[in-house]
Structures are given as structure tokens and as C-alpha cells.
Design an enzyme around this catalytic site. Structure first.
Site, PDB file in Angstrom:
ATOM      1  N   ASP A  52      39.999  -3.084  95.464  1.00 60.10           N
ATOM      2  CA  ASP A  52      39.171  -1.675  95.537  1.00 60.10           C
ATOM      3  C   ASP A  52      37.998  -1.837  94.685  1.00 60.10           C
ATOM      4  O   ASP A  52      38.125  -2.252  93.342  1.00 60.10           O
ATOM      5  CB  ASP A  52      39.992  -0.661  94.854  1.00 60.10           C
ATOM      6  CG  ASP A  52      39.255   0.701  95.000  1.00 60.10           C
ATOM      7  OD1 ASP A  52      38.164   0.891  95.445  1.00 60.10           O
ATOM      8  OD2 ASP A  52      40.046   1.749  94.287  1.00 60.10           O
ATOM      9  N   SER A  93      40.170   8.827  94.820  1.00 60.18           N
ATOM     10  CA  SER A  93      38.710   8.463  94.629  1.00 60.18           C
ATOM     11  C   SER A  93      38.369   9.420  93.496  1.00 60.18           C
ATOM     12  O   SER A  93      39.000   9.712  92.559  1.00 60.18           O
ATOM     13  CB  SER A  93      37.772   8.480  95.723  1.00 60.18           C
ATOM     14  OG  SER A  93      36.827   7.898  95.454  1.00 60.18           O
TER      15      SER A  93
END
Length: 532
Positions: free
Chosen positions: A457, A188
Site C-alpha cells: 500500500d 484510507s
């Protein structure tokens, strides 16, 4: 097997209300895992080592541009139970959260531990400045945040690598890239930080592993919801879009009785501002990011869609049950299951309204500058450098969240958080462009940097796997795409659940074995198989 010759030809595969006002921005960050045992022995010698959850502290510079300001204690975990002389040092930054519990990334239940086991490495899990217990100053004020920047975090990596004495025999002999192969990991934002560091500090790390790395700063990030819309069940998508469209029509209608009736459907009758109502109702869509491939029916997301699509033991077809049923079902689930926990257990409608009201600048949550307040620390980076504001899609695109939730909604909250820094809503578009210019964004040319992403995602559109990116990757910078969610490839269990994720994980393990690092360190082996 050797750890890291030249690259071989390579086939590329494809925050909560009780603490702070709900700036409707789904969490980022890596998944935690559950590992029971903290006891560990060295794999070769059998020597009993300190528990994996032992906390260590490093004297990190407060300001890399002004070392005279001194240092602060930066927390980290460390495991060398797989280590042999010449093995790599794997450094993982936890990013925008407290590092408590992330010692589990020292184990072979994660990609860092797996690679350490494969290549006789040691693993460091580092807490990011201004998160958890790693704070240069005793508060999270705007004055303190002067040294809370991407560049300072990058410089933390360099200073740590070059100066740390790792708590193992011979730990002082592996500091610096000239003595040992260091590999940087992150998922991330820390995945982006991995790319940024390697772009900004060439040669510091031999290789990098960037999972779900949000490398492209995007202020108006409405595309966060596109992978969700594209991959969620079609019946649930149809009904969610119907409710969102109806909500926006009602909330912009100026029909007070109709608006009040809608708010009551969701238990929000005392919430004054319509954009807060739209944000509160839409917020549940962000629960998608909590999913992993192993997530079961107990997850918020599946409970929510089941509430909308299962009626009288029957499941709706691809077009859903329609607006009337979806509105009632969403309202019922929201009021009975979702709303109170979101607001710290509040049940009174006025308390819930106070929890969700982002216009009330008297709320002390805006001025809570105590340390270990991850939401505030992350908001500073969002308001000053990234943007990443996730709102409704443009009018010409389908949307699964309200269009009343937009960049203006978020920019106003930056003033609430940081009035000393912003007298009016900040415009971070130029700041985001500057981040991309400085650190490469989608177009970084850094070599020996692995990008790993998941089709499902929601952060995919800010990664090198985005539809708009013009960088396909190369043999020198592999771009790998699996069928997982956010940072799925970092958990070994996700590879067990998905052949596509397993292929991505195995590719990295095998590919790292084709590389040979060049370093001048000369560790001395002791009788117990460790370095002295």
C-alpha cells in the site's frame, strides 16, 4: 456465536484533468466492487426487503458547534437482511468520494457484510459531508467549507449514532451506544476517521475497523512512493528511476532545445512550465494505487511496465533495458495510451497543455464550486489540515517521481483553489502536527480498534504500519499486516487471492467473537424474527 468477555491473548501480525487541474496527487479511497443483484430477503424470516441500493436520508446538523443553523440531508444506504435482535450495527463512512454504488458494502462480498452475516448485524454506509449529495450548503465555497473539518465529520458520527431511526422494525430501539453495539468501519481517510472518532468520542463505538488508515498527517509525504519502489518489478524500477533522473537533469538544465525535445517525446510540447511537465510524466506512477491482488494485465500499471520492459518478445533483466529504450517506450505508451484519457479525451496538444497547466489561474476548474466535486472537497482538507503532498524523494534517496514535484508545487495550487482563504501558499506542517496531537496519529491508545494494512500500500507510511512508527500495537489494539494493496482486506475476493489477506480477515472475524458488548437495550422480538 456471540458478537463481541475481555480480550484474549493475541499474536500480532505484522483527481482527472477534464474536471480539475491535475494536482498530482493519486486518489485515495476504497475500491468499489461489482455486485449485480440489489434484491434481498431477510435471512431468517425470508421476508422480501427493499433493494440494497435504496437511498435513505438523515437530518444531520450543519454545524455541531451551532445547532441553531439547522440540518442538511446526509445520504446513506442500509441493509438488515442478516440482522437479529442484539446484533451489532456496523457503520461505514465512504469518505472523500460520492457514495453512489457503495451499497455493495452491504453484501457479503465485503468485510462489513461478512461480519454482519457472521454476527447477525445490520450495515449502514454513510456519505461524508461535502461529498456526493450530502452537502450542508448548496455550493463548495470557502464560506461553506467553514464547517468542512475533521471534527465536524467526527461529530456527524456521534449525532447519527445517537439520533438515527434505522429503517427497519425496531430501528428506533438501537440508537446510541447504550442500546446496541455500534462498530465503526473505514478505509484510507475514513479509516483514519475511524481512529480519530474513537479517540475523540470514547465509548461511542464499541469497536473500530480501520483499513489502510492514514492516521498520521504528514505534509511532505514523499514516502508515498516508497512501498511502490520497494515492491514493483526491479527492471521497471530501474528504468523508471533512470528516466526520472534524466528528466530532472533536462528540465533544470536551462537548455531550451533539449527541454523542448524531451517534452515532445511525451506529447507535452505546448506545456509551458517545467514543474507541470515533471508532474504530468510522473503521474502514471500513481496508477499503482488502483491495483488489487486480482488486478490483471489490463491494469494501467502492468501495461506501463510491460511497455518499458518487454522488447521483441523478451523481458529485460533486473537492471532493465536502460535509459534510451525506457525513455522512448515511456514516451510512446504515454502519448498513445495514457495522455488523452487523462485529459478527458483531448488530442490537440494545446488542449492537453490547458488540461495539465496548474499555473493558469484563469482556468474555471479552480473556481468550480458546484456540489459533488469531490476533488475540491478533498483539496480543502489537504490544504487546511492534512498536507499529504506526494512528491519526489530527498536528494539522498532513490526516487521514482520527479523532485520538481514537491510541497511548494502543491501549496501554490491551494491558493489557486481557495484564494479567499490563502493569499500566499499555506504552510500546513503545523496543522498536520495539530491533527496528530488532537487525534493521536500513530500513537493513539484507543482500545478495541483494529488496524489493517498491506505491505504494498503506498499509503502505508502514514499508517501504524509505517517504518517510522513507534507503536507496535497490543492485544487491545491489534495491528494486522497482509501482503495486499490499498484497503485490500475490505474485499473478500482479495482474501481468496492471498492467504495472508485471508488470515487478516479471519483474524478479525474470530477476534470480534471473543468480545462481549455491554449495552442496556432490550429489543422486543416479533414473530418474523425481527425487532419491533
Amino acid at each position: 456465536m456471540a458478537f463481541l468477555n475481555l480480550f484474549l491473548p493475541f499474536l500480532l501480525a505484522s483527481l482527472v484533468c477534464a474536471i480539475a487541474p491535475p494536482a498530482f496527487r493519486p486518489k485515495s479511497g476504497m475500491h468499489k466492487i461489482n455486485v449485480d443483484s440489489v434484491e434481498v430477503s431477510h435471512r431468517t424470516s425470508g421476508a422480501k426487503l427493499l433493494p440494497l441500493n435504496t437511498t435513505y436520508y438523515f437530518d444531520q446538523l450543519i454545524d455541531h458547534d451551532n445547532p441553531s443553523l439547522g440540518t442538511f440531508k446526509q445520504r446513506y444506504y442500509f441493509g438488515y437482511h442478516y440482522y437479529e435482535p442484539g446484533g451489532p450495527i456496523l457503520l461505514m463512512n465512504v469518505g472523500e468520494q460520492n457514495a453512489d454504488g457503495f451499497w455493495t458494502y452491504l453484501t457479503n462480498e465485503t468485510i462489513t457484510g461478512k461480519l454482519a452475516a457472521e454476527y447477525n448485524g445490520a450495515v449502514v454506509v454513510l456519505e461524508h459531508r461535502f461529498f456526493g449529495e450530502s452537502n450542508p450548503y448548496p455550493d463548495l465555497s470557502v464560506k461553506s467549507f467553514r464547517v468542512h473539518t475533521i471534527q465536524q465529520a467526527i461529530d456527524d458520527h456521534e449525532y447519527f449514532v445517537k439520533n438515527v431511526r434505522l429503517p427497519m422494525p425496531g430501528g428506533d430501539q438501537v440508537s446510541g451506544p447504550d442500546k446496541a453495539p455500534w462498530v465503526l468501519f473505514g478505509g484510507s481517510y475514513p479509516g483514519a476517521l475511524t481512529s480519530y472518532t474513537m479517540q475523540n468520542k470514547p465509548g461511542l463505538f464499541y469497536a473500530g475497523y480501520a483499513s489502510s488508515a492514514v492516521v498520521q498527517a504528514i505534509a511532505d509525504y514523499w514516502r508515498y512512493y516508497e512501498p511502490i519502489r520497494q515492491n514493483m518489478a526491479k527492471n521497471c524500477s530501474a528504468d523508471v528511476q533512470a528516466v526520472i533522473s534524466y528528466m530532472d537533469q533536462v528540465l533544470t538544465s536551462n537548455d531550451s532545445s533539449k527541454i523542448q525535445a524531451f517534452k515532445a517525446t511525451f506529447g507535452l510540447e505546448d506545456l509551458t512550465h517545467n514543474d507541470d511537465v515533471a508532474s504530468a510524466v510522473s503521474q502514471i506512477i500513481g496508477s499503482w494505487q488502483e491495483l488489487t491482488l486480482t488486478a490483471g494485465a489490463g491494469s494501467t500499471w502492468f501495461q506501463f511496465c510491460d511497455a518499458l520492459e518487454v522488447k521483441d518478445v523478451k523481458v529485460a533483466g533486473p537492471n532493465g533495458w536502460g535509459l534510451e529504450n525506457a525513455l522512448a517506450a515511456w514516451g510512446s505508451y504515454y502519448k498513445t495510451t495514457y495522455l488523452s484519457p487523462t485529459c478527458g479525451g483531448a488530442t490537440d496538444s494545446k488542449d492537453i497543455a490547458a488540461c495539465l497547466d496548474t499555473h493558469d489561474t484563469s482556468n474555471p476548474a479552480w473556481t468550480n464550486t458546484t456540489v459533488n466535486n469531490a476533488g475540491r472537497s478533498w483539496e480543502w482538507l489537504v490544504c487546511t489540515q492534512f498536507g499529504f503532498w506526494q512528491g519526489g524523494a530527498p536528494e539522498d534517496q532513490p526516487t521514482i517521481v520527479s523532485r520538481l514535484v514537491n510541497t511548494a508545487y502543491y501549496q501554490r495550487q491551494c491558493v489557486n483553489y481557495f484564494p479567499e482563504a490563502f493569499s500566499s501558499p499555506p504552510v500546513v506542517f503545523l496543522d498536520a502536527l495539530n491533527v496528530n496531537k488532537l487525534y493521536g496519529g500513530w500513537n493513539t491508545t484507543t482500545e478495541r480498534l483494529f488496524f489493517l494494512n498491506g505491505i504494498r500500500d503506498p499509503w502505508r507510511e502514514a499508517t501504524v504500519a509505517a517504518d517510522d512508527t513507534t507503536s507496535p500495537g497490543s492485544d487491545l489494539q491489534p495491528h494486522l499486516l497482509g501482503d495486499g494493496y490499498h484497503c485490500s482486506d475490505m474485499l473478500i475476493s482479495e482474501g481468496i487471492s492471498s492467504p495472508a489477506v485471508l488470515k487478516v480477515q479471519n483474524t478479525v472475524v474470530e477476534y470480534l467473537g471473543t468480545m462481549q458488548p455491554q449495552y442496556t437495550g432490550d429489543p422486543v422480538t416479533t414473530n418474523d424474527g425481527l425487532v419491533s
